[in-house]
Scaffold this active site. Structure first.
Site, PDB file in Angstrom:
ATOM      1  N   LYS A  78       1.015  -1.106   0.046  1.00 14.39           N
ATOM      2  CA  LYS A  78      -0.119   0.110   0.127  1.00 14.39           C
ATOM      3  C   LYS A  78       0.933   1.383   0.022  1.00 14.39           C
ATOM      4  O   LYS A  78       1.918   1.248   0.582  1.00 14.39           O
ATOM      5  CB  LYS A  78      -0.971  -0.117   1.502  1.00 14.39           C
ATOM      6  CG  LYS A  78      -2.063   0.856   1.139  1.00 14.39           C
ATOM      7  CD  LYS A  78      -3.258   0.136   0.769  1.00 14.39           C
ATOM      8  CE  LYS A  78      -4.454   0.970   0.604  1.00 14.39           C
ATOM      9  NZ  LYS A  78      -5.789   0.524  -0.059  1.00 14.39           N
ATOM     10  N   GLY A 178     -25.079   3.511   2.648  1.00 10.55           N
ATOM     11  CA  GLY A 178     -24.253   3.792   1.575  1.00 10.55           C
ATOM     12  C   GLY A 178     -24.616   3.402   0.294  1.00 10.55           C
ATOM     13  O   GLY A 178     -24.428   2.168  -0.078  1.00 10.55           O
ATOM     14  N   VAL A 179     -24.956   4.290  -0.724  1.00  9.70           N
ATOM     15  CA  VAL A 179     -25.562   3.868  -1.976  1.00  9.70           C
ATOM     16  C   VAL A 179     -24.608   4.606  -3.015  1.00  9.70           C
ATOM     17  O   VAL A 179     -25.354   5.094  -4.010  1.00  9.70           O
ATOM     18  CB  VAL A 179     -27.083   3.941  -2.253  1.00  9.70           C
ATOM     19  CG1 VAL A 179     -27.819   2.959  -1.333  1.00  9.70           C
ATOM     20  CG2 VAL A 179     -27.684   5.498  -1.995  1.00  9.70           C
ATOM     21  N   GLY A 180     -23.161   4.662  -2.906  1.00 10.50           N
ATOM     22  CA  GLY A 180     -22.488   5.029  -3.774  1.00 10.50           C
ATOM     23  C   GLY A 180     -22.352   4.143  -5.071  1.00 10.50           C
ATOM     24  O   GLY A 180     -23.271   3.430  -5.279  1.00 10.50           O
ATOM     25  N   VAL A 182     -20.419   1.131  -5.242  1.00  6.08           N
ATOM     26  CA  VAL A 182     -20.819  -0.314  -4.869  1.00  6.08           C
ATOM     27  C   VAL A 182     -22.029  -0.535  -4.290  1.00  6.08           C
ATOM     28  O   VAL A 182     -22.831  -1.401  -4.737  1.00  6.08           O
ATOM     29  CB  VAL A 182     -19.649  -0.806  -3.714  1.00  6.08           C
ATOM     30  CG1 VAL A 182     -19.842  -2.199  -3.695  1.00  6.08           C
ATOM     31  CG2 VAL A 182     -18.141  -0.633  -4.458  1.00  6.08           C
TER      32      VAL A 182
HETATM   33  P1  NAD Z   1     -18.340   5.744  -2.608  1.00  2.00           P
HETATM   34  O1  NAD Z   1     -17.541   7.003  -2.381  1.00  2.00           O
HETATM   35  O2  NAD Z   1     -18.943   5.828  -4.373  1.00  2.00           O
HETATM   36  O3  NAD Z   1     -19.845   5.549  -2.003  1.00  2.00           O
HETATM   37  C1  NAD Z   1     -19.691   5.604  -0.608  1.00  2.00           C
HETATM   38  C2  NAD Z   1     -21.039   6.302  -0.272  1.00  2.00           C
HETATM   39  O4  NAD Z   1     -21.462   6.337   1.049  1.00  2.00           O
HETATM   40  C3  NAD Z   1     -21.615   7.554  -0.932  1.00  2.00           C
HETATM   41  O5  NAD Z   1     -22.414   7.647  -1.568  1.00  2.00           O
HETATM   42  C4  NAD Z   1     -21.324   8.406   0.450  1.00  2.00           C
HETATM   43  O6  NAD Z   1     -22.267   9.470   0.358  1.00  2.00           O
HETATM   44  C5  NAD Z   1     -21.940   7.530   1.629  1.00  2.00           C
HETATM   45  N1  NAD Z   1     -21.634   7.903   2.924  1.00  2.00           N
HETATM   46  C6  NAD Z   1     -20.696   8.774   3.339  1.00  2.00           C
HETATM   47  N2  NAD Z   1     -20.701   8.820   4.633  1.00  2.00           N
HETATM   48  C7  NAD Z   1     -21.960   8.463   5.032  1.00  2.00           C
HETATM   49  C8  NAD Z   1     -22.740   8.222   6.033  1.00  2.00           C
HETATM   50  N3  NAD Z   1     -22.249   8.753   7.267  1.00  2.00           N
HETATM   51  N4  NAD Z   1     -23.875   7.290   6.134  1.00  2.00           N
HETATM   52  C9  NAD Z   1     -24.435   7.072   4.971  1.00  2.00           C
HETATM   53  N5  NAD Z   1     -23.659   6.969   3.838  1.00  2.00           N
HETATM   54  C10 NAD Z   1     -22.358   7.575   3.819  1.00  2.00           C
HETATM   55  O7  NAD Z   1     -17.379   4.420  -2.623  1.00  2.00           O
HETATM   56  P2  NAD Z   1     -17.514   2.922  -3.106  1.00  2.00           P
HETATM   57  O8  NAD Z   1     -16.504   2.848  -4.033  1.00  2.00           O
HETATM   58  O9  NAD Z   1     -18.944   2.678  -3.373  1.00  2.00           O
HETATM   59  O10 NAD Z   1     -17.100   2.161  -1.691  1.00  2.00           O
HETATM   60  C11 NAD Z   1     -17.889   2.164  -0.511  1.00  2.00           C
HETATM   61  C12 NAD Z   1     -17.118   1.205   0.450  1.00  2.00           C
HETATM   62  O11 NAD Z   1     -16.725  -0.085  -0.029  1.00  2.00           O
HETATM   63  C13 NAD Z   1     -15.821   2.027   0.983  1.00  2.00           C
HETATM   64  O12 NAD Z   1     -15.586   1.483   2.164  1.00  2.00           O
HETATM   65  C14 NAD Z   1     -14.795   1.242   0.024  1.00  2.00           C
HETATM   66  O13 NAD Z   1     -13.496   1.346   0.924  1.00  2.00           O
HETATM   67  C15 NAD Z   1     -15.167  -0.104  -0.172  1.00  2.00           C
HETATM   68  N6  NAD Z   1     -14.550  -0.845  -1.191  1.00  2.00           N
HETATM   69  C16 NAD Z   1     -14.920  -0.651  -2.347  1.00  2.00           C
HETATM   70  C17 NAD Z   1     -14.523  -1.216  -3.644  1.00  2.00           C
HETATM   71  C18 NAD Z   1     -14.718  -0.713  -5.074  1.00  2.00           C
HETATM   72  O14 NAD Z   1     -14.676  -1.307  -5.978  1.00  2.00           O
HETATM   73  N7  NAD Z   1     -15.084   0.618  -5.004  1.00  2.00           N
HETATM   74  C19 NAD Z   1     -13.705  -2.382  -3.615  1.00  2.00           C
HETATM   75  C20 NAD Z   1     -13.439  -2.878  -2.079  1.00  2.00           C
HETATM   76  C21 NAD Z   1     -14.169  -2.336  -0.986  1.00  2.00           C
END
Ligand code: NAD
Length: 344
Positions: A78, A178-180, A182
């Site tokens: 990392k 969290g509906v970002g 993933v």
């Molecule tokens: P993202 O930033 O697209 O989505 C995260 C969502 O969480 C956002 O919509 C944000 O507004 C919301 N959020 C933030 N604070 C919040 C709170 N207090 N309450 C409710 N919602 C809140 O990120 P992502 O890429 O979708 O990743 C989500 C998680 O999965 C992270 O922890 C990331 O480390 C993990 N992850 C992602 C991947 C990937 O392929 N993107 C792979 C492995 C792990």
């Protein structure tokens, strides 16, 4: 370094400083036993250098475990850059970082993590070929989120099979935090399987979009912990399983995408005692790194990615079964399997 609480026989911890661009970076290589160390680069405004070092040590160890469980030919590493991702970025900074990565001659392969975008990595690419997660190029794998989400959906089914005796999600209620990227794709899969969704986010537009697509009920961010659901799927932040939330959960299972869901490893045992089946985060969310591994291999193949994802789900099932049959916390069982694989 060797006395540091988070030092875990790391193979190398490299510190880089570039006076011209202001780069201060650490690249930690935990293990290259299974292949070159791979793991994203995080840019964060740490309070102290000590905080930065701790993050690098812990995150690189986590990548070793994640990659071992995903059965991909990569070790764990990392990179962390000290700085504010909104105000401290410059092309010179990422070029200097690219030269730092290149100086390790392929022992470490970088990609995006918190605070780093694809466009930053395109600049890194100007200085080194040891970078993945790009949009362009022969084997480019693009956004890993859809693959992560597919793995999370399949992992929720594996978990449901053990918690409820069936992986049929039709009519099950799932609370998604969290509906970002993933979380949003995961909701689509879950809705298609007939699950009832309760969702929360701090982004109102994302909530509206996902609710319109899936019929999900929206709740306030803090209300998600005591939502009357069968499964809790954390897809936003880490450390959401902690002393404050533990007694609020009414669910029978926790399975979601977020990294570092347990505030400390001991939470795994506390969940077990409450009868909540926990899908270890770095196992269920390994789809993204599998997608990146396909790019690193030099030829991106969707069939290879799907095959690895299937194997990963099998591994998740093994972890859950062993934990249930031995009355051990799932996170400890996963750690032991990961360490065995790395040791071998
Ligand atoms: P993202 O930033 O697209 O989505 C995260 C969502 O969480 C956002 O919509 C944000 O507004 C919301 N959020 C933030 N604070 C919040 C709170 N207090 N309450 C409710 N919602 C809140 O990120 P992502 O890429 O979708 O990743 C989500 C998680 O999965 C992270 O922890 C990331 O480390 C993990 N992850 C992602 C991947 C990937 O392929 N993107 C792979 C492995 C792990």
């Amino acid at each position: 370094m060797f006395d540091h609480a988070s030092f875990d026989a790391h193979e190398g911890v490299h510190l880089f400083h570039d006076a011209k661009s202001g780069l201060r970076a650490i690249i930690a290589i935990h293990s290259s036993a299974l292949g070159p160390a791979a793991g994203g680069c995080r840019m964060w405004d740490y309070e102290t250098g000590e905080d930065m070092l701790k993050d690098a040590l812990r995150l690189s160890q986590g990548m070793s475990y994640k990659n071992a469980m995903a059965d991909i030919p990569l070790g764990g590493g990392k990179a962390v850059i000290w700085g504010n991702a909104k105000t401290d970025k410059s092309p010179e900074l990422f070029r200097a970082f690219g030269r730092a990565v290149d100086s390790l001659q392929g022992k470490y392969i970088t990609a995006e993590d918190v605070g780093i975008s694809v466009s930053d990595m395109q600049i890194v690419r100007e200085e080194t070929r040891y970078v993945a997660g790009l949009d362009e190029g022969e084997a480019a794998s693009g956004d890993p989120s859809p693959v992560t989400a597919k793995g999370v959906y399949l992992g929720i089914r594996e978990t449901a099979k053990r918690a409820f005796g069936t992986d049929d999600l039709n009519g099950r209620t799932i609370a998604v935090q969290g509906v970002g990227h993933v979380g949003g794709y995961t909701c689509d899969h879950l809705a298609e399987a007939g699950a009832n969704l309760i969702i929360t986010d701090i982004d109102q537009q994302a909530l509206k979009d996902v609710s319109a697509r899936t019929g999900a009920r929206i709740v306030e961010p803090d209300d998600i912990y005591d939502a009357g659901a069968d499964i809790f799927a954390p897809c936003a932040l880490g450390a959401v399983v902690n002393e404050q939330t533990l007694d609020r959960f009414k669910v029978k299972a926790i399975a979601g995408a977020a990294n570092n869901q347990l505030v400390m490893p001991e939470m795994g045992e506390l969940l077990r005692r409450k009868g909540i089946l926990y899908a270890p985060d770095y196992v269920i969310n390994g789809g993204g790194i599998i997608n990146v591994a396909a790019e690193i291999s030099g030829t991106y193949s969707r069939e290879w990615v799907d095959g690895k994802l299937e194997t990963l789900m099998h591994t998740l099932g093994e972890v859950l079964d062993e934990a249930l049959s031995t009355d051990k916390p799932t996170n400890r069982v996963a750690d032991a399997i990961a360490r065995r694989r790395i040791g071998r």
